[in-house]
Scaffold this motif. Sequence first.
Motif, mmCIF file in Angstrom:
data_model
loop_
_atom_site.group_PDB
_atom_site.id
_atom_site.type_symbol
_atom_site.label_atom_id
_atom_site.label_comp_id
_atom_site.label_asym_id
_atom_site.label_seq_id
_atom_site.Cartn_x
_atom_site.Cartn_y
_atom_site.Cartn_z
ATOM 1 N N MET A 285 0.852 -1.188 -0.049
ATOM 2 C CA MET A 285 0.020 0.012 0.099
ATOM 3 C C MET A 285 1.021 1.183 -0.174
ATOM 4 S SD MET A 285 -3.544 -1.037 2.261
ATOM 5 C CE MET A 285 -2.733 -1.759 3.730
ATOM 6 N N SER A 286 1.901 1.167 0.269
ATOM 7 C CA SER A 286 2.999 2.187 0.461
ATOM 8 C C SER A 286 4.319 1.700 0.642
ATOM 9 C CB SER A 286 2.782 3.338 1.627
ATOM 10 O OG SER A 286 2.966 2.457 2.993
ATOM 11 N N ILE A 287 5.300 2.641 0.386
ATOM 12 C CA ILE A 287 6.826 2.021 0.116
ATOM 13 C C ILE A 287 7.672 2.818 0.844
ATOM 14 C CG2 ILE A 287 8.536 1.988 -1.778
ATOM 15 C CD1 ILE A 287 6.662 -0.281 -2.336
ATOM 16 N N ASP A 288 8.522 2.182 1.493
ATOM 17 C CA ASP A 288 9.851 2.923 2.244
ATOM 18 C C ASP A 288 10.754 3.008 1.000
ATOM 19 O OD1 ASP A 288 12.047 3.797 3.343
ATOM 20 O OD2 ASP A 288 11.692 2.360 5.148
ATOM 21 N N ASP A 289 11.154 4.322 0.527
ATOM 22 C CA ASP A 289 12.300 4.487 -0.370
ATOM 23 C C ASP A 289 13.100 5.310 0.142
ATOM 24 O OD1 ASP A 289 11.150 7.073 -0.056
ATOM 25 O OD2 ASP A 289 10.679 7.336 -2.134
ATOM 26 N N SER A 290 13.635 5.368 1.629
ATOM 27 C CA SER A 290 14.529 6.127 2.220
ATOM 28 C C SER A 290 15.852 5.723 1.775
ATOM 29 C CB SER A 290 14.470 5.999 3.783
ATOM 30 O OG SER A 290 14.638 4.393 4.212
ATOM 31 N N VAL A 291 16.322 4.418 1.199
ATOM 32 C CA VAL A 291 17.619 4.130 0.702
ATOM 33 C C VAL A 291 17.996 4.660 -0.591
ATOM 34 C CG1 VAL A 291 18.999 2.104 -0.252
ATOM 35 C CG2 VAL A 291 17.269 1.686 1.936
ATOM 36 N N ALA A 292 16.794 4.818 -1.418
ATOM 37 C CA ALA A 292 17.141 5.546 -2.669
ATOM 38 C C ALA A 292 17.436 7.093 -2.431
ATOM 39 C CB ALA A 292 15.844 5.568 -3.497
ATOM 40 N N ARG A 293 16.610 7.525 -1.564
ATOM 41 C CA ARG A 293 16.725 9.219 -1.068
ATOM 42 C C ARG A 293 18.096 9.398 -0.605
ATOM 43 N NH1 ARG A 293 11.436 12.037 -0.200
ATOM 44 N NH2 ARG A 293 9.957 10.690 -0.756
ATOM 45 N N ARG A 294 18.647 8.313 0.138
ATOM 46 C CA ARG A 294 19.893 8.530 0.831
ATOM 47 C C ARG A 294 21.088 8.362 -0.262
ATOM 48 N NH1 ARG A 294 19.036 5.036 4.957
ATOM 49 N NH2 ARG A 294 20.123 3.344 3.999
ATOM 50 N N GLU A 295 20.968 7.386 -0.941
ATOM 51 C CA GLU A 295 22.162 7.019 -1.652
ATOM 52 C C GLU A 295 22.168 7.890 -3.074
ATOM 53 O OE1 GLU A 295 22.379 2.648 -2.186
ATOM 54 O OE2 GLU A 295 22.641 2.295 -0.337
ATOM 55 N N TRP A 296 21.246 8.061 -3.778
ATOM 56 C CA TRP A 296 21.219 8.970 -4.998
ATOM 57 C C TRP A 296 20.334 9.885 -5.003
ATOM 58 C CZ3 TRP A 296 17.043 8.192 -8.182
ATOM 59 C CH2 TRP A 296 16.199 7.055 -7.732
ATOM 60 N N GLY A 297 19.882 10.412 -3.845
ATOM 61 C CA GLY A 297 19.114 11.560 -3.856
ATOM 62 C C GLY A 297 17.594 11.714 -4.573
ATOM 63 N N TRP A 298 16.973 10.591 -4.578
ATOM 64 C CA TRP A 298 15.764 10.468 -4.806
ATOM 65 C C TRP A 298 14.598 11.555 -4.379
ATOM 66 C CZ3 TRP A 298 12.111 9.892 -8.401
ATOM 67 C CH2 TRP A 298 10.756 9.861 -7.881
ATOM 68 N N ASN A 299 13.837 12.342 -4.707
ATOM 69 C CA ASN A 299 13.270 13.384 -4.259
ATOM 70 C C ASN A 299 12.188 13.447 -5.216
ATOM 71 O OD1 ASN A 299 12.082 15.073 -2.405
ATOM 72 N ND2 ASN A 299 13.752 16.815 -3.052
#
Length: 324
Positions: A285-299
Amino acid sequence: MSRKTMKRILVTGATGQIGSELTMELRKKYDGDNVVAAGHKRKPSEKLLESGPFEYVDITSKGNIEKVVKEYDIDTIYHLAAVLSATGEENPQLAWNVNINGLYNVLEVAREHDIRVFWPSSIAVFGPEAPRINTPQDTILIPRTIYGVTKVAGELLCNYYFTRFGLDVRSVRYPGIISSETPPGGGTTDYAVEIFYEAIRNRHYTCFVREDTVLPMMYMPDCINAALKLMEADSSQIKHRTSYNVNAMSFSAGELAAEIRKYIPEFKCEYEPDFRQKIADSWPMSIDDSVARREWGWNPKYDLASMTRDMIEKLKKRFAEGNF
Ligand SMILES: NC(=O)c1ccc[n+]([C@@H]2O[C@H](COP(=O)([O-])OP(=O)(O)OC[C@H]3O[C@@H](n4cnc5c(N)ncnc54)[C@H](O)[C@@H]3O)[C@@H](O)[C@H]2O)c1
């Protein structure tokens, strides 16, 4: 420009929902002539034909891919050709052939010709055993659809090509993609696009999932940005070579209908779940994308409110121009 700095890009699945818009963005960025759009069966739009080279490529034929790669001296492939979740359940054999053998062919050609690869995975890699709320980057992957099975196998294959051959292959797990340019091609989240067309055209939509069905979604500008940003990141930032969770927004079908009603008050939505409900119920239902945000700046930029406003504005304009 030298071969090292000049980008020569091949986009497979270029006539599809994502490919049609990603190709145009890449052509803006790298020049039309440097971005080859590859389609299959479906007639390309005038826009795609006029803005750069177009080739027919059957992804299940390694020879087809290799011919185009050599002819245009390709150094980067955005591999989008695929059979999606709902169509895949209707023809699992085709889904396996296109999704797995197609990806294998792309990776092999890439290995032989020193090509970088972007390949999208999907939230369909998760099955009912994975936590459905804030699904983590690394968790149990036992999907129930053939589409999900091909995405898990594909992620592992990409990771293998990176660790075994040093191939620079990068991937994100897209949620449902919402866009106004090209209709979606047979996925479980297609209702979140169809609802806009029907709301504007007929003031009525019959939705194929329940009103309380919540799925993660993303608007096309963020979808394109995820691909471009990931491919522009320095290789040292990319710690995950399977695929990255990327999130943008989550809402129920009912919440989407209510948001549309702010612009079209007389819009009525009914709910008649079909076989796709079972697929939706097995996904996060929802996704934790903290790794992408941290590693290559997904926003991501768009949420439900800003996406809905933009979709309605764009579609109304196209209807008014008779551009359908
Ligand atoms: N759209 C979404 O909501 C979504 C969500 C998650 C992941 N993805 C992934 O993104 C990628 C692109 O998806 P899309 O929504 O643009 O799909 P789409 O169905 O709109 O486009 C896929 C394209 O693949 C082409 N294709 C099918 N068989 C082929 C073959 N044998 N050879 C060459 N081309 C072939 C089709 O012609 C089609 O244009 C896929 O890998 C998909 O799994 C999409």
